[in-house]
Design an enzyme around this catalytic site. Structure first.
Site: not given
Ligand code: 5RP
Length: 221
Positions: A95, A29, A121, A81-83, A103, A97
């Protein structure tokens, strides 16, 4: 600060968790892309990176960073990771992306999950962001009907094929009062590969970029 500056600040803060010699799991992402940029500038001498998507693998390689195969690494010390959404219990929707399945695999194989987000977020409760569900193309209509029976309203994400050759249903209207059970229930539908609720494997550390800099949150529950 605009949203990209907030993402960038959170991504840079994640460098503090990366130590020489480590193997590092890397999500997917725009926030993670800032993390990859920061990694390549930092020149921390890690053993290598495990990518959660083809896009991330390509970006890591383009930055001259070593990409490792998850089947050769064993457990990974840290995953970044992002969210799309994260709640006060560090449970997430991911998800956006379309990379949710890989992931979740890399996150589950990792001892520490560092989640990097901008402050938009953070949510009191999950469920505003449509929940991505990765589905075998053969089972698309059947799975969609089961999701409707659960109270959801699924839409096929147009023009998207996942790295695993599947399709994504984005679902609104589901009840998120028990995310652990929801994650399990959706994954029990034959034809579902995985879904974007990260409640069983939630984050361990949350780095939030906001107007006053980056806030670090650790579990209080
Ligand atoms: O789950 C993801 C990809 O599948 C991403 O982490 C999520 O969509 C957040 O993306 P971004 O950092 O671009 O806001």
């Amino acid at each position: 600060m605009d949203v990209n500056e907030k993402k960038k600040a959170a991504a840079h803060a994640a460098l503090a968790y990366i130590k020489p010699g480590m193997i590092v799991g890397v999500g997917t992402g725009s926030t993670v892309n800032f993390f990859i940029d920061a990694l390549s500038q930092s020149r921390i001498d890690v053993e290598g990176y495990v990518a959660s998507s083809i896009a991330t693998e390509q970006r890591l390689k383009a930055a001259g960073l070593t990409v490792l195969d998850l089947n050769q690494t064993g457990d990974i010390p840290v995953y970044v990771d992002g969210a799309d959404e994260i709640d006060p219990y560090f449970r997430m929707i991911k998800g956006g992306g379309a990379a949710l399945t890989r992931e979740k695999i890399v996150a589950s194989a990792s001892r520490q999950f560092i989640c990097i987000v901008d402050d938009s977020k953070e949510k009191g409760m999950l469920g505003q962001f449509p929940l991505p569900v990765e589905v075998l193309p053969f089972a698309r209509s059947y799975v969609a009907r089961q999701l409707v029976k659960m109270g959801g309203n699924p839409t096929l994400r147009q023009g998207v094929t996942t790295d695993n050759g599947n399709v994504i249903l984005d679902v609104v209207g589901l009840d998120f009062t028990d995310p652990v059970n929801l994650e399990k229930e959706i994954n029990n539908i034959p034809g579902v590969l995985d879904n974007g609720v990260f409640a069983k494997r939630r984050a361990d550390v949350l780095l939030v970029g906001g107007d006053s800099g980056v806030q670090t949150h650790k579990p209080h529950f």
